[in-house]
Design a protein around this motif. Structure first.
Motif, PDB file in Angstrom:
ATOM      1  N   ALA A 119      11.663  23.547  38.086  1.00  0.00           N
ATOM      2  CA  ALA A 119      12.819  22.735  37.803  1.00  0.00           C
ATOM      3  C   ALA A 119      12.886  21.473  38.629  1.00  0.00           C
ATOM      4  N   ALA A 120      12.244  21.615  39.654  1.00  0.00           N
ATOM      5  CA  ALA A 120      12.235  20.484  40.607  1.00  0.00           C
ATOM      6  C   ALA A 120      11.409  19.228  40.003  1.00  0.00           C
TER       7      ALA A 120
ATOM      8  N   SER B  13      10.917  19.129  36.479  1.00  0.00           N
ATOM      9  CA  SER B  13      11.328  18.876  34.977  1.00  0.00           C
ATOM     10  C   SER B  13      12.811  18.623  34.949  1.00  0.00           C
ATOM     11  N   GLY B  14      13.181  17.879  34.010  1.00  0.00           N
ATOM     12  CA  GLY B  14      14.470  17.553  33.700  1.00  0.00           C
ATOM     13  C   GLY B  14      15.187  18.303  32.746  1.00  0.00           C
TER      14      GLY B  14
ATOM     15  N   LEU C 139      17.642  26.467  35.211  1.00  0.00           N
ATOM     16  CA  LEU C 139      17.680  25.748  36.475  1.00  0.00           C
ATOM     17  C   LEU C 139      17.065  24.310  36.260  1.00  0.00           C
ATOM     18  N   GLY C 140      16.232  24.232  35.302  1.00  0.00           N
ATOM     19  CA  GLY C 140      15.694  22.863  35.080  1.00  0.00           C
ATOM     20  C   GLY C 140      16.703  21.762  34.876  1.00  0.00           C
TER      21      GLY C 140
ATOM     22  N   ILE D 201      18.947  21.708  38.754  1.00  0.00           N
ATOM     23  CA  ILE D 201      18.238  21.207  40.051  1.00  0.00           C
ATOM     24  C   ILE D 201      17.689  19.934  39.612  1.00  0.00           C
ATOM     25  N   PRO D 202      17.783  18.658  40.463  1.00  0.00           N
ATOM     26  CA  PRO D 202      17.209  17.517  40.018  1.00  0.00           C
ATOM     27  C   PRO D 202      15.764  17.510  39.950  1.00  0.00           C
ATOM     28  N   PRO D 203      15.054  16.591  39.209  1.00  0.00           N
ATOM     29  CA  PRO D 203      15.681  15.823  38.086  1.00  0.00           C
ATOM     30  C   PRO D 203      16.392  16.550  36.910  1.00  0.00           C
TER      31      PRO D 203
HETATM   32 NA    NA Z   1      15.182  19.754  37.091  1.00  0.00          NA
END
Ligand code: NA
Ligand code: NA
Lengths: 330, 167, 432
Positions: free
Chosen positions: C108-109, C111-112, C149-150, C153-155
């Protein structure tokens, strides 16, 4: 009383939406509520950018925002007003289109064919180039990856050796943040501020390309035909008044972005006349003009070259009346 | 017979769709590599759009052939088998009817796009009708495959004993 | 209001006769549009929607990540990675499911999108969790939900969309998503652990416990997934490519691993491509239906109705907030998250901020509601992605598994509402 569905693909707070919401409120006021917008849809909640003209024509929305650039094949004459290196005075461009819409039947016919009536053309802005690098001459732009689209993309690619990366404005923020692009062009000066791109911008450049888009507010023709005559008269009056109103939004938006940019320490660079001329020569402007006419002529019965002449003549009449300048800090 | 003809159309189309997906990965990768090397791969974004259309719409009939279009089966499985067979017929008939509608509207859109020489403004003026034509073709193939399945389901509903061979 | 009755009737009948979800959405929306604005308008909308979806380049990541997963599975790197994970956490109750949540959080860190996260991790994780004896519903539900979570969690595409719609600072929103994202992952893990205690049969423990020596020597089994992850993370964060492009790079990298392991095999290659494309055809047809339904809902004035209810009441602020959140759940059943935000926020956001709620905090709450929308039936795109990576799986089994996580999500939501500090601490620190 007519209750309308309004649709736009831009965000609620953007200048291109605010001016048209203002327009619709005023139309409602001036017609004592005879025309009222009941549902408003922003940011493609109803339709994507390219679907707006046909979607309004076919009744998915009653009234809405369109830009010629998304459906150039449908509006060959109008799209000639998007030629680069003409002027930065957007109010003159939109006043010209508004005048010709009434006085030059082939222009109105291309909208009739889409089953829409144009309520207003807004004042386009001259494109800027925003980059996350220091710039003190045109040569500094070479090799930079910029979000770019259409003819502006070709220009910066050919003339400057920049690498145009096509993407929608919605993706610019993330692409800047990750460094996938070094900057953006095909963008008006009022946009980087509200879109939050300035923290990733070191220099805003005025390349002297001039205005590059035409956009407006369209109404479904069946809806329009059903309006009382006094409303139609008011619409015609407001169409002529709109360029002057619209350019005020541009001025205010420009100033807001410039102020925010200064606060963040962003530099400004305006091309010298020589640099502007060099770019224009690099893209072979006469050839570009011939190509534009040829590709539009294939898509209309109207005489495109004749329209371009009329357009330029009318524009020349409106330019002196404009006091707009794309203002950079000294 | 019809089944064999449809199969001869749907299977190769699905292979082309699968290749389009792999080409999409390659084209995007090539675009990234070119950009890193300092030049623009003109037309990569436009080609990506065409490949996405191909990979989805050339395979949509094949997915039906594999019965891959997901349904919420929780209620249907509770029905008695006779009712279930007829529910299957109704479901396929609805799918077929609506797919015909989709085919008709998208053929219309493709034809209109071709006639008006609609193009997309990217770095290249790319014609739009081929993508629209692929979409229309996809729905036509999908409709044919649904027709095959509908006939089989109808056979199974009318002669329950024969339902094994219908599939 | 008649049009709503028609739409609901089509939904009920469609599901009763086992109509594919895409057609339930398409026919219901089409009928609604005909009732609302007439047949020609409905036909116009129908003719545009397939083209609109298939030219939406943001959706391009779905097929590419599914392809990446297929190649990674074929190359055997996912099996090795789970063998490695099993040595570390196999003896814990629900250990492999927690490892999957962790993998999703890590992904997730980069992928948006939650759909992309589930698509990327799905194929890799699903088969392996099943191989270690995990219940299929729980395995599928874990991936569908941990993929959420994608967008927290940013992006995050959702936070950017929210920021643009509401003119809220996107930088602050993205930072605000970090702690709620971690909290969501934690609540999932605690939930899984408790479930595994209650029902050990769903998530069996490994029968042996590995020594640290065995664990460390097994680390090299994880190289394939580590390389894939490293390429994607490194590429995105160094600015070499965008998150969308990362999906293509990942697919090519995974293909090279297949090549290294098995050599070039035409037949397998074509089959992988076709299977992945077939899954996408299923998902895109659903997205086309979802797009048409969101047009119907936008035009039906439902959002205006909701706005009317919350605007002219003299109720206390928290009651209005509760009404809004309660309305988001049924809306989220039928709308995919971006449409949900686009349709409701212009009306809901001014109301909420006028009541004195923090815009950044409300952004996090809206993302939480969007997460729910992605896993609630009948339109739960993450659930369909799991179905896409494993066509054998009955959709009801995935929804059942996801149902457990809906409960956990409500727990997280309650925490986020009760303790706004969780969302606002980091943005406030950032502002200094
Ligand atoms: Na993300
Ligand atoms: Na849902």
């Amino acid at each position: 009383e007519t209750n309308l569905v309004y649709s736009t693909y831009v965000s609620q707070g953007s200048s291109s939406n605010l001016q048209y919401e203002g327009y619709l409120d005023e139309l409602s006021r001036r017609t004592d509520g005879a025309v009222k917008v009941q549902d408003k849809m922003y940011m493609s909640a109803l339709m994507k950018a390219g679907e707006h003209l046909s979607g309004i024509g076919q009744g998915l929305a009653d009234v809405g925002y369109f830009c010629t650039g998304y459906t150039p094949a449908a509006l060959p004459l109008t799209s000639m007003a998007e030629m680069p290196y003409v002027t930065e005075k957007g109010d003159a461009v939109s006043a010209t289109l508004a005048e010709l819409y009434e006085s030059y039947p082939p222009l109105q016919k291309e909208y009739e064919k889409q089953n829409v009536v144009i309520l207003a053309f807004d004042a386009p802005s001259a494109t800027i180039i925003g980059v996350d690098e220091p710039v003190s001459s045109a040569a500094d732009l070479k090799g930079l990856k910029v979000r770019a689209y259409g003819e502006v993309g070709n220009i910066v690619g050919k003339a400057a050796g920049m690498i145009p990366v096509p993407m929608s404005t919605a993706d610019i923020y993330t692409a800047l943040q990750t460094g996938a692009i070094d900057g953006y062009t095909g963008i008006p000066l009022w946009m980087p501020g509200p879109e939050n791109w300035l923290p990733h911008t070191k220099t805003i450049v005025a390349p002297g390309i001039g205005t590059y888009y035409t956009c407006g507010l369209a109404m479904n023709k069946d809806v329009y035909d059903g309006l009382p005559q006094k409303v139609k008269d008011e619409i015609a009056k407001m169409r002529r008044e709109f360029p002057a109103k619209s350019i005020e939004y541009v001025r205010k938006g420009d100033a807001a972005t410039v102020a925010k940019a200064q606060e963040l320490g962003v530099d400004f660079y305006r091309f010298t006349p020589e640099e502007v001329a060099a770019w224009k020569q690099a893209i072979d402007y006469e050839q570009l003009k011939a190509d534009w006419i040829e590709s539009r002529q294939a898509r209309t019965d109207a005489d495109v070259a004749a329209f371009l002449q009329t357009y330029r003549d009318t524009l020349a009449k409106h330019i002196p009346q404009s006091s707009y300048e794309q203002k950079f800090p000294e | 017979m019809l089944d064999r003809v449809v199969r001869a159309l749907v299977e190769p189309a699905s292979i082309v769709g699968g290749i389009a997906l792999m080409l999409l990965a390659l084209v995007v990768t090539a675009d990234v590599v070119a950009r890193a090397a300092g030049f623009a791969l003109v037309g990569a974004a436009e080609a990506g759009g065409v490949l996405l259309a191909l990979l989805v719409f050339l395979v949509i009939a094949y997915t039906q052939r594999q019965r891959g279009h997901v349904a919420i089966e929780a209620l249907v499985v509770m029905l008695p088998s006779v009712v279930r067979r007829w529910a299957d017929v109704i479901s396929l008939a609805l799918c077929l009817g609506f797919t015909v509608l989709l085919a008709v509207t998208t053929i219309g859109a493709a034809w209109h796009s071709y006639q008006s020489m609609e193009f997309q403004v990217g770095t290249l003026p790319f014609p739009i009708w081929p993508v629209r034509a692929v979409i229309a073709l996809g729905f036509v193939l999908f409709g044919l495959q649904l027709l095959v399945h509908l006939l089989a389901a109808l056979g199974a509903a009318i002669r329950p004993a024969g339902r094994g061979e219908a599939a | 209001m008649d049009s709503h009755l028609i739409v609901v009737a089509v939904f009920v009948l469609g599901i009763l006769v086992g109509l594919p979800v895409a057609f339930v959405l398409l026919i219901a929306a089409f009928a609604g549009l005909v009732a609302l604005r007439g047949l020609p308008v409905a036909m116009t909308a129908l003719s545009h929607m397939p083209y609109g979806k298939v030219t939406d380049l943001a959706l391009m990541t779905i097929p590419l990540f599914i392809l990446m997963g297929a190649f990674a599975t074929q190359a055997g790197v996912s099996a090795s990675a789970y063998q490695m994970a099993n040595r570390f956490v196999g003896h814990l109750r629900g250990g492999l499911a927690m490892a999957t949540v962790f993998a999703c959080a890590a992904f997730a860190a980069t992928s948006g999108s939650s759909v992309a996260t589930s698509a990327a991790v799905g194929k890799i994780a699903l088969k392996e969790m099943r191989r270690f004896g995990y219940d299929r519903s729980i395995s599928a539900g874990t991936i569908a939900s941990a993929g959420l979570l994608g967008i927290m969690i940013p992006p995050s595409i959702m936070l950017v969309v929210y920021g643009i719609i509401t003119q809220t600072d996107i930088g602050q929103l993205l930072i605000a998503g970090v702690l709620p994202g971690i909290l969501t992952g934690l609540v999932f893990c605690i939930g899984l652990y408790l479930l595994a205690r209650l029902r050990p049969d769903l998530m069996p423990r490994a029968d042996q416990r590995f020594s640290w020596g065995q664990r460390l020597s097994g680390l090299r089994d994880g190289w394939g997934v580590a390389v894939l992850f490293g390429v994607i993370v490194g590429g995105i964060y160094s600015g070499l490519f965008t998150a969308t492009e990362a999906a293509a790079i990942g697919a090519v990298a995974a293909f090279l691993m297949v090549l290294a392991r098995h050599g070039f095999q035409w037949r397998e290659l074509l089959a992988s491509g076709r299977d992945a494309a077939g899954s996408c055809a299923m998902i895109f047809l659903i997205l086309i239906g979802a797009g048409l339904l969101s047009q119907y809902i936008a035009l039906s004035g439902l959002a205006r109705l909701l706005g009317g209810i919350v605007a002219d009441s003299s109720l206390p602020a928290w009651v209005i907030l509760a009404i809004i959140l309660a309305a988001y759940i049924p809306l989220g059943m039928f709308l995919e998250p971006i449409s949900l935000c686009l349709i409701t926020l212009p009306i809901v956001f001014p109301t909420v901020t006028a009541l004195g709620y923090d815009p950044v905090w409300f952004g996090i709450i809206v993302v939480k509601m969007s997460e729910l929308a992605n896993i609630t039936p009948p339109l739960g795109v993450n659930v369909f992605v799991i179905k896409a990576v494993d066509p054998e799986m009955p959709i009801s089994a995935v929804f059942r598994g996801a149902g457990f996580f809906v409960l956990l999500e409500l727990v997280t939501l309650a925490l986020l509402v009760a303790l706004p500090e969780i969302s606002l601490l980091l943005p406030q620190l950032m502002l200094g």
